[in-house]
Design an enzyme around this catalytic site. Structure first.
Site, PDB file in Angstrom:
ATOM      1  N   SER A 196       0.851  -1.186   0.000  1.00 39.11           N
ATOM      2  CA  SER A 196       0.000   0.000   0.000  1.00 39.11           C
ATOM      3  C   SER A 196       0.894   1.247   0.000  1.00 39.11           C
ATOM      4  O   SER A 196       1.678   1.433  -0.924  1.00 39.11           O
ATOM      5  CB  SER A 196      -0.959  -0.034   1.188  1.00 39.11           C
ATOM      6  OG  SER A 196      -2.007   0.886   1.031  1.00 39.11           O
TER       7      SER A 196
ATOM      8  N   ASP B 110      -9.666  -3.887  -5.513  1.00 42.57           N
ATOM      9  CA  ASP B 110      -9.173  -3.021  -4.451  1.00 42.57           C
ATOM     10  C   ASP B 110      -9.715  -1.610  -4.656  1.00 42.57           C
ATOM     11  O   ASP B 110      -9.568  -1.019  -5.725  1.00 42.57           O
ATOM     12  CB  ASP B 110      -7.643  -3.009  -4.479  1.00 42.57           C
ATOM     13  CG  ASP B 110      -7.024  -2.357  -3.254  1.00 42.57           C
ATOM     14  OD1 ASP B 110      -7.746  -1.639  -2.539  1.00 42.57           O
ATOM     15  OD2 ASP B 110      -5.830  -2.573  -3.021  1.00 42.57           O
TER      16      ASP B 110
ATOM     17  N   HIS C  69      -8.196  -5.176  -1.059  1.00 44.65           N
ATOM     18  CA  HIS C  69      -6.947  -4.554  -0.617  1.00 44.65           C
ATOM     19  C   HIS C  69      -6.089  -5.528   0.186  1.00 44.65           C
ATOM     20  O   HIS C  69      -4.867  -5.455   0.158  1.00 44.65           O
ATOM     21  CB  HIS C  69      -7.264  -3.317   0.228  1.00 44.65           C
ATOM     22  CG  HIS C  69      -6.076  -2.448   0.480  1.00 44.65           C
ATOM     23  ND1 HIS C  69      -5.392  -1.799  -0.519  1.00 44.65           N
ATOM     24  CD2 HIS C  69      -5.440  -2.117   1.631  1.00 44.65           C
ATOM     25  CE1 HIS C  69      -4.394  -1.105   0.003  1.00 44.65           C
ATOM     26  NE2 HIS C  69      -4.399  -1.274   1.302  1.00 44.65           N
TER      27      HIS C  69
END
Length: 722
Positions: A575, A661, A696
């Site tokens: 991320s 995501d 995610h």
């Protein structure tokens, strides 16, 4: 076997002009995930990745088998008492998801003995045990399944839960009668994380997000009615503000926060009144970061407020809702007497646990999360004119490991004890109950791990000196047989954003690297929260590059200290940590042999420039606003990984993402990978792996997650020569 050529991505030049700068993006066409050509390209990338990594399959299988062997598959949580029930979770061998169970409590909740949890044995049901939610059964009809929130009414008769069956983190909220076991006909669509029930169980409170995945609307639902009749309680129109909710300790009020990483507004809602409206007590215009915990002091309804008005590491004050709401806007906010003073060396976490016996304060001391105990006597003394205290002077449970984490996991208001989770790098998670009157921790459970001896491993804290003189902490984990002789392969992990800390915590998959002689280092870089609020502030906005240079400083330190062979270093981040990976590999590709970038935020400037996209308007307080501020634009452009690719000998790079995501969209790594290949001057492969059904966090289900981690670690280990 000959490895095929990577997929050839077509180019469709798209120009973006801002602040006198023009960027030509040849791969922006990949943003439409419904385009058959985009899906075909992602599948072709997956096929190429499979071919490139085919020889890693034996190692992947070995690591997966090790994770599976070490994990006690028939596992369970420590029962937690709520009302007349003990609630706990079972995980069952062969099943992907947890099973939520409960049994009736035999005694009234008035004595310490009544809070001793029943002993739960794997595979053996307790008398009168009920399975009130079997996640495996719910997930059986979907390729992906994740829970976004769960709440049980005070009397134990109603369950509210939200589920995501695609991975996009847009949940459907459902209600179930726990007496008849019937799921109620109403369903609430596109709900955000979390759900709360009124004390009488007649109303549910939930938040919805806008098209940019910003939680902004609070709704009230009357149980037994259609969603079309739901009442909108609050809407936050400012696109830079996110909404979050939490229950007061006595469950009588909902605390509503709307804000960003630098300030927030706070409101209170009376949950006992179906007609109540949120009451604003701290306006966003005050530009104060604050969190509020309602409490009772000698029969008076008051508020404990954690705030940064006295300094970045927070203080705790005592006031009332009326006193806050009725202040003159032309004067600084008066939060009342200071109970816990600001301390440059101690970071007070936002949020306190209020109980009838005492207040539990979570504070970061010496970079370790700890729990401190604030007595009501001290609260009264400060209310009556005494001076506030320092958090470091407050008592708290003590543990032997110098590097550990302690957090409150349960603190029922009237209970004679509270529960904490203890974690360290080498000790599996433990659950302790701590009586209020005798704060000696009582061990309830240590997470069982097969084939593991903590004496076989070491964890040490070292400090790397950055170019500006800042001492950056680094945790070095290694097998006891590894010595700092300069010959070891090493993996460096980092994140460094949003004030998120990489705190001590045990991980079974990591053991597979340590057993192979790989040193695993955690870089506690600026932008995280390990060293207090200023540590975070010095790694965001126009100081963001400190995050990247700190990571390189840690990497060099590992070589200079003998922990790592300079030619055998890999790095991993996800991320915002994926942005870190992209930035450092542009800055110093020669330092790494392999990179694993998980759901990487590598096209950061493009995303932040579009306020309608996730991770955009609400992120301006993290990265700055490049739309309006030319300095921010050019600063972000100078490090955005996708826009700073250059002709270089890049290491082996794997970008791992998920099609659905909603936080870091698949398109970012999908564009990054072909651009990297165009500039690759060496022979190391660069691959894209897309989970077509995940979000995610990747795929759902524990076995699938183990396979993902085995894939990640096999990728790194292979290129480190292990």
């Amino acid at each position: 076997m000959t490895t095929p050529a990577p997929p050839a991505a077509k180019k469709v030049p798209t120009k973006r002009t801002r602040h006198g700068d023009t960027f030509c993006d040849p791969y922006e066409w990949m943003r439409d995930k419904d385009d058959p050509e985009v899906l075909e390209h992602l599948r072709a990338e997956n096929a190429y990745t499979d071919a490139v990594t085919a020889d890693q399959e034996p190692l992947r299988t070995a690591i997966y088998d090790e994770i599976k062997r070490r994990t006690v598959e028939n596992d369970l949580s420590v029962p937690a008492r709520r009302g007349a029930w003990w609630y706990f979770v079972r995980t069952i061998e062969g099943e992907q998801h947890p099973v939520f169970c409960r049994v009736p409590a035999a005694e009234e909740a008035s004595t310490l003995a009544a809070w001793t949890p029943p002993e739960v044995i794997a595979g053996v049901p307790l008398n009168d045990e009920q399975t009130y939610f079997d996640t495996n059964a719910e997930a059986s009809e979907h390729p992906f399944y994740s829970l976004g929130g769960m709440a049980v009414s005070e009397d134990g008769t109603l369950l509210a839960y939200s589920e995501d069956t695609s991975g996009d983190e847009h949940f459907t909220l459902r209600l179930r009668n726990l007496e008849t076991w019937e799921t109620l006909p109403e369903s609430l669509e596109n709900v955000h994380y979390g759900v709360h029930l009124s004390p009488d169980g007649e109303r549910a409170y939930y938040v919805k997000a806008d098209s940019a995945w910003r939680p902004y609307r609070l709704w009230q639902h009357a149980v037994g009615t259609s969603a079309t009749e739901d009442r909108l309680l609050l809407e936050i129109e400012d696109i830079t503000q996110w909404m979050g909710t939490g229950l007061s300790a006595d469950r009588q009020q909902l605390v509503i926060e709307s804000g960003n990483s630098e300030w927030n507004a706070t409101r209170l809602l009376d949950l006992t009144d179906p007609e109540a409206a949120p009451q604003l007590i701290v306006p966003a215009e005050r530009r104060v970061l604050n969190s509020v915990e309602p409490c009772e002091v000698d029969g008076e309804r008051m508020l404990l407020v954690t705030h940064n008005q006295q300094g970045p590491n927070n203080a705790v004050s005592l006031t009332t809702a009326e006193a806050l709401a009725n202040q003159d806007d032309s004067q600084p906010l008066d939060f009342g007497p200071t109970l816990i003073q600001h301390d440059d060396a101690v970071k007070l976490d936002e949020g306190l646990a209020v109980t009838a016996a005492q207040v539990l304060v979570e504070a970061r001391i010496n970079a370790n999360p700890s729990v401190r105990l604030l007595s009501w006597d001290t609260v009264r003394q400060v209310r009556d004119g005494a001076q506030g205290v320092k958090a470091s002077s407050l008592p708290g449970p003590a543990f032997e490991d110098p590097m550990h984490s302690v957090s409150v996991v349960q603190a029922s208001y009237d209970a004679p004890l509270f529960r904490v989770r203890y974690s360290s790098w080498l000790v599996p998670d433990r659950i302790y109950d701590i009586p209020h009157q005798d704060p000696l921790p009582v061990l309830r459970r240590e997470t069982p791990v097969n084939d593991y001896n903590p004496e076989d491993y070491r964890a040490v804290r070292e400090w790397a000196t950055a170019q500006d003189g800042t001492e950056v902490p680094v945790t070095v984990l290694h097998h006891k047989d590894v010595r700092p002789d300069g010959t070891n392969p090493a993996v460096v992990y980092g994140y460094g954003s949003y004030e998120i800390s990489n705190d001590p915590g045990f991980g079974i998959p990591r053991l597979s690297l340590l057993d192979r002689g790989i040193v695993f280092a955690v870089a506690h870089i600026r932008g995280g929260g390990e060293m207090g609020r200023l540590w975070y502030q010095n790694g965001k906005k126009l100081s963001k590059k400190n995050t990247f240079t700190d990571f390189l400083t840690v990497t060099d330190h590992l070589v200079n200290a003998g922990w790592a062979d300079a030619s055998r270093i890999g790095a991993i981040g996800g991320s915002a940590g994926g942005l870190l990976m992209g930035a450092v590999v542009n800055l110093a590709p020669e330092k790494f042999q392999a990179i694993l970038a998980q759901v990487p935020f590598v096209d950061s400037l493009t995303t932040i420039l579009d306020p309608d996209m996730p991770l955009s308007a609400g992120e301006w307080e993290e990265w700055g606003n490049p739309i309006e501020d030319p300095e921010v634009y050019h600063y972000m452009k100078s490090y955005s990984p996708y826009e700073n690719i250059r002709q270089a000998h890049y290491p082996a790079i794997a970008a791992v993402t998920s099609l659905h995501d909603t936080r870091v969209m698949y398109v970012e790594p999908a564009k990054w990978v072909p651009a990297l290949r165009e500039h690759q001057q060496g022979n190391a492969p660069i691959v894209l792996k897309t989970e077509m059904d995940g979000g995610h966090g990747g795929a759902s289900g524990r076995y699938e997650k183990w396979k993902e981690r085995a894939w990640d670690y096999a990728w790194l280990a292979t290129f480190l020569g292990v």
